[in-house]
Structures are given as structure tokens and as C-alpha cells.
Design a protein around this motif. Structure first.
Motif, short mmCIF file in Angstrom:
data_model
loop_
_atom_site.label_atom_id
_atom_site.label_comp_id
_atom_site.label_asym_id
_atom_site.label_seq_id
_atom_site.Cartn_x
_atom_site.Cartn_y
_atom_site.Cartn_z
N UNK A 1 -36.29 -28.12 -19.39
CA UNK A 1 -37.75 -28.00 -19.34
C UNK A 1 -38.26 -27.13 -20.48
N UNK A 2 -37.55 -26.04 -20.76
CA UNK A 2 -37.93 -25.19 -21.89
C UNK A 2 -37.92 -26.00 -23.19
N UNK A 3 -36.84 -26.76 -23.40
CA UNK A 3 -36.73 -27.55 -24.63
C UNK A 3 -37.81 -28.62 -24.71
N UNK A 4 -38.16 -29.22 -23.58
CA UNK A 4 -39.15 -30.30 -23.59
C UNK A 4 -40.56 -29.80 -23.90
N UNK B 1 -52.70 -23.32 -28.47
CA UNK B 1 -52.30 -23.55 -27.08
C UNK B 1 -50.89 -24.10 -26.92
N UNK B 2 -50.42 -25.06 -27.76
CA UNK B 2 -49.04 -25.54 -27.57
C UNK B 2 -48.00 -24.44 -27.73
N UNK B 3 -48.23 -23.50 -28.64
CA UNK B 3 -47.27 -22.41 -28.84
C UNK B 3 -47.30 -21.45 -27.65
N UNK B 4 -48.48 -21.15 -27.16
CA UNK B 4 -48.59 -20.28 -25.99
C UNK B 4 -47.97 -20.95 -24.78
N UNK C 1 -31.15 -27.31 -28.02
CA UNK C 1 -32.10 -26.20 -27.82
C UNK C 1 -31.93 -25.59 -26.43
N UNK C 2 -31.74 -26.45 -25.41
CA UNK C 2 -31.54 -25.94 -24.06
C UNK C 2 -30.26 -25.11 -23.97
N UNK C 3 -29.22 -25.50 -24.72
CA UNK C 3 -27.96 -24.75 -24.71
C UNK C 3 -28.15 -23.34 -25.28
N UNK C 4 -28.98 -23.21 -26.31
CA UNK C 4 -29.26 -21.88 -26.87
C UNK C 4 -29.97 -21.00 -25.85
N UNK D 1 -41.55 -29.07 -33.82
CA UNK D 1 -40.56 -28.02 -34.03
C UNK D 1 -39.14 -28.57 -34.02
N UNK D 2 -38.91 -29.57 -33.17
CA UNK D 2 -37.60 -30.21 -33.07
C UNK D 2 -37.78 -31.73 -33.10
N UNK D 3 -36.77 -32.47 -33.55
CA UNK D 3 -36.82 -33.93 -33.41
C UNK D 3 -36.89 -34.31 -31.93
N UNK D 4 -37.65 -35.32 -31.62
CA UNK D 4 -37.82 -35.75 -30.23
C UNK D 4 -36.67 -36.66 -29.84
N UNK D 5 -35.48 -36.06 -29.73
CA UNK D 5 -34.27 -36.80 -29.36
C UNK D 5 -33.53 -36.04 -28.28
#
Length: 429
Positions: A104-107, A267-270, A124-127, A113-117
């Protein structure tokens, strides 16, 4: 070296962040999609249910203020067989649920910021997973400090966004629809309540922290009441803001729309920071409770002794390492496209419900006052109805686990009886 114990406010922040978690992000728009104008009344019912849930499990925690938590209460009420079923169900749920929380955090990372894959989201979730595990290894006092900052920030943002939306950006059409509710569809409302139940999952693990809380008989109940009130207010405010608000084009999906009036293009960053705060707090509360429960089972002889290995802060690092490896393995499968969030949650949900159901039944049997016993019975009926709505493979796995534990209990009783007979014969002259 034992760490200092925590008080009402830090424990309340741990509870609040854990129960809000990813559910406050995912569930409100989903409920509106399913139930339409009836979504807000359904949220109201769910929040009343959540406050009762918090109170009952905090009361149970005061009866057994140790790392076993509700599992010890279940053992007292129904015997070791039921205790093991609930404990292993919760341990199984925690093997799967946290990976979905990290996804959920990664999504919700800012667009671009990240490729949508799946591979990028899984990495990202693993980090985030590894960072959260390191925080958890720092002990409950460190967890409570982090959770306090994250929870206060997240709840403040949600309440502010909902207040601004309701005050200045209401939709007249949505308000009229709420004032003139359409005929009630019982199946639709029931399904909505089924979905929203997961907004209150989390209270059943509060007792596992009893050994690390100052004056648990007073602190745990106070913290649960405070946290239940905050969770209810935030959830109702967010649900009302989403259902009654009018959002401009490009405001973002779901809860992100509530932040648009406050922060505009930022807003997306917040929103990303808010989701990370809630999800990390959920991880700290749930996994922190479960690793203590698993270590407690190992100390009692139900699992290998090495699982109870701890660091200088009293954290069961051996079982934490096992859980972390399992979660990273699931995220690797997500990266490869073998598994997705829905598949992970489908497994975790049923196990959570089994543990909560056994805890509610134990509370109904152990609590002496009539009102808590009545509330516990109502909770148990609701939980059983929700459990029956789970997917059949999960139900089949739960039944097989119950049968295996039941057979083990029968064998243990038979062996104990045979040993008793031998001892009596040998004692005879």
C-alpha cells in the motif's frame, strides 16, 4: 537489559495508528462505490462496533497482562487447544498481512517517482519493510515514540482535510442523497459492513503488550477508550468528507481528494507521507504483538526454544527475522508477478477473524459484569458471520488447522492419562 514501560498516550497512539492503518485509505471510497448513500450510516455502525471491540479486548488484556494476551484468555476459557488455534491463526495472519500493508505504501508513492510496474512496487515495499523491521528491533519505547509522531501527524492531516472539505466544498447533490436515503438493500449493506469490518481489526492484539505497559489494568483500558474515540472520529470525518465533498478534476483518488484543498499540487506528496505513516505504524503494532506472542508460545514449549531468542531491548529478534524473510519472499513474488495484494489479503483476512472470534468468546465467558459479557456475545456473532463470508480455501485451511490441533490435544490427553495409570501402578505395593 529491560526497557522502561510506556503509558497511556504512547500506547493509545500505537493502537490508533495500527487500527487506522491502510484501511482508512482503502475502505472509504470502496464503501461509497458499493453502498452509495448508505456508506456513511454503515461507517457509523462500524465505528460503534470498533469502540466495543477496543473496550472488550482491553478488558481481556487487563486479566492477562503478558505477552500471551488474548491467547492466555482463550486458554483459560476453553483450554490449550483453543489457545493454540487462535495463536497460530494470528501468527499465520501476520505472515501475510504486513506484505500487503507495505505494498500500500508503494502504491501511493507520488506519480512518476517509480515505474508503474509490479517489480518497482515490490522493490519499494521491500525497502519500507526492512526499515520497519529495524524500527521494531529497537524495542517498544522506540516504537511508541515513532508511532506517536506518525499517528498524530496522520490523524491531524485527515481531520483537517475532512473539515475543510465539509466546510467549504460540500456537494449539494450528495447532501440531498444522504438526507433522502434510498430503500435499504440488506445484502448490499451486509457486504459493506463485511468490508468495513477490517477498519477495526487490530484491537485483539493490545493485550500482548501488557508486560511492557505501566499499570496495565488502568493504562490499557484508558488507552483503548482514547484510541477508539480517535479512530471513530477520524473514520467518520474521512467517510463524510469523501461522501459529501465536491472535488475538482485531478484532485486524486479517494482520500487524496481531501488533501487537495489544503495542499494543492503538493497533495500527492503529502498523501504519500500520510499513507507511509499509517502503514508503518500498523506494521509496528501488529508484527510487534505477534512476535511477542510467538516467542511466548516458544517459552511455554509449543514451539522450538530458539524462537524466543531476544536482543538487549527484550525484542524477540529470532522470530522477527523469520517474519521479515517471509514478507520479503512474498514481495519478491509480487515483483515477479506471481502474487498480488488481493491474494495476500485473502489469506490473511480469515486468520485474523478466527483469532478475534476466539478472543470475543473468551471475553464472554471470563468477564463477570453483565454488560461486557453481552457486548462480547454480540461481537462474537458478528465475527462469526463475517468469517463465513471468507473465501472457501481459507476456511478449509482453518478447519484443517483446527482438526490437527484437536487431534494433537486428544493424543496429549491420552498420553497424560496413560502416564498417570503407569505411575499409579508403580506406586502400588
Amino acid at each position: 537489559m529491560s526497557q522502561r514501560k510506556i503509558g497511556t498516550v504512547p500506547l493509545s497512539c500505537l493502537m490508533t495508528g495500527a487500527v487506522l492503518g491502510a484501511g482508512i485509505i482503502i475502505l472509504p471510497p470502496l464503501a461509497i462505490e458499493v453502498a452509495g448513500p448508505w456508506a456513511l450510516p454503515a461507517w457509523g455502525a462500524t465505528m460503534l462496533f470498533g469502540v466495543a471491540f477496543a473496550y472488550i479486548f482491553a478488558r481481556v488484556g487487563t486479566l492477562f497482562p503478558g505477552e500471551g494476551g488474548a491467547a492466555d484468555a482463550v486458554a483459560r476459557a476453553f483450554g490449550p487447544w483453543a489457545r493454540d488455534l487462535g495463536a497460530y491463526a494470528l501468527a499465520g495472519a501476520a505472515l501475510f498481512g504486513p506484505a500487503a500493508v507495505m505494498l500500500t505504501v508503494a502504491n501511493y508513492l507520488p506519480p512518476g517517482l517509480l515505474p508503474d510496474t509490479p517489480a518497482a512496487h515490490g522493490q519499494a515495499a521491500a525497502v519500507v519493510q526492512l526499515t520497519s523491521a529495524l524500527l521494531l528491533a529497537g524495542g517498544l519505547r522506540t516504537m511508541s515514540r515513532v508511532a506517536t509522531v506518525l499517528t498524530v501527524s496522520a490523524t491531524g492531516l485527515l481531520l483537517a482535510g475532512a473539515a475543510v472539505t465539509l466546510a467549504f466544498h460540500r456537494s449539494p447533490v450528495a447532501v440531498d442523497a444522504l438526507l433522502a436515503l434510498p430503500p435499504l438493500s440488506v445484502p448490499t449493506l451486509g457486504y459493506t459492513l463485511l468490508l468495513l469490518f477490517f477498519a477495526v481489526v487490530g484491537w485483539e492484539v493490545v493485550g500482548n503488550y501488557g508486560a511492557e505497559v505501566r499499570d496495565p489494568r488502568r493504562t490499557m483500558v484508558r488507552a483503548a477508550i482514547l484510541a477508539g474515540t480517535v479512530v471513530g472520529l477520524v473514520s467518520l470525518a474521512v467517510a463524510a468528507g469523501l461522501q459529501l465533498g465536491a472535488f475538482p478534476e485531478g484532485a486524486g483518488h479517494g482520500v487524496a481528494g481531501l488533501l487537495q484543498p489544503l495542499f494543492g499540487p503538493a497533495a500527492p506528496w503529502i498523501m504519500s507521507a500520510l499513507v507511509a505513516a499509517l502503514c508503518v505504524t500498523t506494521y509496528l503494532m501488529f508484527v510487534g504483538a505477534v512476535i511477542r506472542l510467538v516467542a511466548h508460545l516458544a517459552r511455554q514449549g509449543g514451539l522450538p526454544a530458539w524462537i524466543d531468542r531476544r536482543n538487549g531491548r527484550g525484542v524477540p529478534v529470532a522470530v522477527l527475522a523469520v517474519y521479515t524473510l517471509v514478507h520479503l519472499g512474498q514481495l519478491a513474488m509480487v515483483s515477479l508477478g506471481v502474487l498480488d495484494m488481493a491474494g495476500i489479503l485473502a489469506i490473511a483476512d480469515g486468520f485474523f477473524l478466527v483469532n478475534a472470534l476466539l478472543g470475543a468468546l473468551a471475553a464472554a465467558r471470563l468477564l463477570a459484569a453483565p454488560l461486557p459479557r453481552a457486548v462480547s456475545l454480540v461481537l462474537a456473532l458478528c465475527l462469526f458471520a463475517v468469517l463465513l463470508s471468507s473465501r472457501w480455501p481459507v476456511l478449509a485451511a482453518i478447519v484443517l488447522m483446527a482438526l490437527a490441533l484437536g487431534l494433537r490435544s486428544v493424543r496429549n490427553r491420552r498420553s497424560a492419562g496413560e502416564r498417570a495409570v503407569v505411575e499409579r501402578v508403580e506406586a502400588e505395593p
